[in-house]
Design a protein around this motif. Sequence first.
Motif, mmCIF file in Angstrom:
data_model
loop_
_atom_site.group_PDB
_atom_site.id
_atom_site.type_symbol
_atom_site.label_atom_id
_atom_site.label_comp_id
_atom_site.label_asym_id
_atom_site.label_seq_id
_atom_site.Cartn_x
_atom_site.Cartn_y
_atom_site.Cartn_z
ATOM 1 N N HIS A 84 -12.066 14.211 -35.265
ATOM 2 C CA HIS A 84 -12.188 14.954 -34.007
ATOM 3 C C HIS A 84 -13.585 14.732 -33.449
ATOM 4 O O HIS A 84 -14.489 15.541 -33.653
ATOM 5 C CB HIS A 84 -11.917 16.441 -34.254
ATOM 6 C CG HIS A 84 -11.715 17.244 -33.013
ATOM 7 N ND1 HIS A 84 -11.117 18.488 -33.017
ATOM 8 C CD2 HIS A 84 -12.030 17.013 -31.724
ATOM 9 C CE1 HIS A 84 -11.076 18.969 -31.781
ATOM 10 N NE2 HIS A 84 -11.640 18.088 -30.978
ATOM 11 N N HIS A 97 -5.292 20.891 -27.764
ATOM 12 C CA HIS A 97 -6.286 21.910 -27.429
ATOM 13 C C HIS A 97 -5.493 23.054 -26.815
ATOM 14 O O HIS A 97 -5.011 22.963 -25.680
ATOM 15 C CB HIS A 97 -7.313 21.374 -26.437
ATOM 16 C CG HIS A 97 -8.338 22.387 -26.022
ATOM 17 N ND1 HIS A 97 -9.689 22.160 -26.122
ATOM 18 C CD2 HIS A 97 -8.220 23.644 -25.502
ATOM 19 C CE1 HIS A 97 -10.349 23.225 -25.687
ATOM 20 N NE2 HIS A 97 -9.472 24.130 -25.298
ATOM 21 N N HIS A 146 -9.046 22.885 -33.592
ATOM 22 C CA HIS A 146 -10.138 23.883 -33.550
ATOM 23 C C HIS A 146 -9.676 25.346 -33.448
ATOM 24 O O HIS A 146 -9.995 26.054 -32.497
ATOM 25 C CB HIS A 146 -11.151 23.556 -32.458
ATOM 26 C CG HIS A 146 -10.612 23.187 -31.109
ATOM 27 N ND1 HIS A 146 -9.650 23.903 -30.443
ATOM 28 C CD2 HIS A 146 -10.943 22.162 -30.284
ATOM 29 C CE1 HIS A 146 -9.407 23.332 -29.282
ATOM 30 N NE2 HIS A 146 -10.166 22.279 -29.157
ATOM 31 N N SER A 172 -9.972 29.112 -33.997
ATOM 32 C CA SER A 172 -11.179 29.933 -34.106
ATOM 33 C C SER A 172 -10.897 31.393 -34.452
ATOM 34 O O SER A 172 -11.834 32.141 -34.729
ATOM 35 C CB SER A 172 -11.963 29.880 -32.784
ATOM 36 O OG SER A 172 -11.260 30.537 -31.738
ATOM 37 N N THR A 210 -9.896 23.544 -38.390
ATOM 38 C CA THR A 210 -10.989 24.250 -37.741
ATOM 39 C C THR A 210 -12.200 23.336 -37.778
ATOM 40 O O THR A 210 -12.132 22.208 -38.267
ATOM 41 C CB THR A 210 -11.278 25.608 -38.395
ATOM 42 O OG1 THR A 210 -12.133 26.371 -37.534
ATOM 43 C CG2 THR A 210 -11.917 25.472 -39.763
ATOM 44 N N CYS A 211 -13.321 23.821 -37.243
ATOM 45 C CA CYS A 211 -14.507 22.976 -37.083
ATOM 46 C C CYS A 211 -15.718 23.648 -37.708
ATOM 47 O O CYS A 211 -15.749 24.875 -37.901
ATOM 48 C CB CYS A 211 -14.774 22.689 -35.610
ATOM 49 S SG CYS A 211 -13.360 21.986 -34.747
ATOM 50 N N TYR A 234 -17.358 26.884 -36.199
ATOM 51 C CA TYR A 234 -16.675 28.169 -36.362
ATOM 52 C C TYR A 234 -16.903 28.756 -37.755
ATOM 53 O O TYR A 234 -16.849 29.967 -37.940
ATOM 54 C CB TYR A 234 -15.178 28.026 -36.097
ATOM 55 C CG TYR A 234 -14.874 27.471 -34.739
ATOM 56 C CD1 TYR A 234 -15.306 28.117 -33.585
ATOM 57 C CD2 TYR A 234 -14.189 26.273 -34.594
ATOM 58 C CE1 TYR A 234 -15.063 27.593 -32.335
ATOM 59 C CE2 TYR A 234 -13.933 25.740 -33.345
ATOM 60 C CZ TYR A 234 -14.380 26.404 -32.218
ATOM 61 O OH TYR A 234 -14.145 25.870 -30.987
ATOM 62 N N CYS A 260 -19.258 26.128 -26.627
ATOM 63 C CA CYS A 260 -18.151 25.257 -26.983
ATOM 64 C C CYS A 260 -16.857 25.999 -26.687
ATOM 65 O O CYS A 260 -16.851 27.213 -26.509
ATOM 66 C CB CYS A 260 -18.213 24.848 -28.455
ATOM 67 S SG CYS A 260 -18.233 26.236 -29.615
ATOM 68 N N ASP A 300 -15.629 18.198 -34.204
ATOM 69 C CA ASP A 300 -15.487 18.295 -32.745
ATOM 70 C C ASP A 300 -16.821 17.915 -32.081
ATOM 71 O O ASP A 300 -17.310 18.603 -31.177
ATOM 72 C CB ASP A 300 -15.038 19.685 -32.302
ATOM 73 C CG ASP A 300 -14.569 19.717 -30.841
ATOM 74 O OD1 ASP A 300 -14.549 18.649 -30.193
ATOM 75 O OD2 ASP A 300 -14.243 20.811 -30.343
#
Length: 460
Positions: A62, A186, A242, A244, A266-267, A270, A288, A315
């Motif tokens: 990502h 997204h 992603h 959150s 997730t990223c 977070y 973001c 991300d």
Amino acid sequence: MTAPVYDTVIRNGVLGDSHGHADGDIAIVNGRIAATGHDLPKGNTEIDAQGRLVLPGGVDTHCHIEQLSGAGVMNADTFETATRSALHGGTTTTVSFAAQHPGMRIRDVLVDYSILAAAGAMTDYAFHMIVADTAGDNVDDLKTAIADGHRSIKIFTTYDKVRLQDNEILTTLRTARDAGALVCVHAENDAMIRDATATLLAEGKNAPRYHAQSHPRLAEIEAIERMCRFSEFTGARVMIFHISTKEGVEIVRNAKARGANIHAETCTHYLFQTEEILDRPDSAKFLCSPPQRLKEDQDALWAALGQELELVTSDHAPYRMDESGKFRHGSDAPFPKIANGQPGLELRLPLLFDAMVSSGRGGLAKFVELTSAAPARIFGLKTKGSLGIGKDADLVIWNPERTHKLPDALHDNVGYNPFAGAVLTGFPETVLRRGEIVVDNGELLTWPGTGRHLDMAAVR
């Protein structure tokens, strides 16, 4: 004298992947892992990894690289600068976006990005095809691209330049299902974001700190639920990007329990930032979308790692803190006019290593699973992500005891580091890409254009 059997042998290390770890040596021939064990025959090159961990190179699926965003802002990073940064952080494979905008042909977009990556990339790489326009010949283009090995699609449920309507989403999902591709989403409700933003601006709340309120958690919750139902309705394989919120995790858990073909990630930001970071004077650095959430959401994300959340990505969305990026509309621009995103390619593995391996929040095997093995498996990158015989010799030799303070800037072209000053334990000292040492103790030893394009195998 007996001729060396192997090109390279890394000796005396602890070999680790998603299945576990053990002391041993690892041998490389023609850029691939040829053997593991003890007392392996001599190699032309010998590397002593005593006291070190030898792990698969990171796979970051990502990344926004040399891309025009949905808001019309060009990333700060080229393929050269982004992948240089990735290698310094131990990531050897990147999957970034070939971004179609309305009116563009998908086939032309892929050609353009392929030329840029071939000239600049130093990691091996693949693309997600952003589908923003299904009109004309684009569905046929999509089918052709999938057949050619581009088996990941990205769609948006928000942002003016790239948002698809529900009927277009269904068309894309069915096309992907029939051709054996994955659709990444997204997932935020566009109308809710617009409404919340308009309300905040009408109240004079236009500072960056209000960004989180402009993307209400219900916008994510609604869109994730809808995309899970769309996956069930069409039978398409879907990745929710992603996540959150704790509710997002629960939705994915329930969808999987119903048998939906759903993946989720997730990223890094977070897991290590909450919305309180937007109270800082330099909060534009951290904007973001979706935004950072609450501590209880963060706790839920950590608890879901390796279960509902199968991988952690960066991300990486790089914008400089000037008129070329974050402040395209001026340094005092209202929050909707500030470019969203922060750099993360170089930081993902060191941050997670410190938390999961050094501090024990998950362990070594889960660290490799989330950052290398699962992304390679889910996206059909068959030669990546493990220490198995025949896999590409993408290896990172970590010093698990070395502490280091994160600098103010990284090896990218962004000019700031969102985690500057953090002290981490565990450092990627030596990085190999297909058996070649590309970073050694902070020194880059490769050059632009040495990365290779990767086809994605079909995964059902």
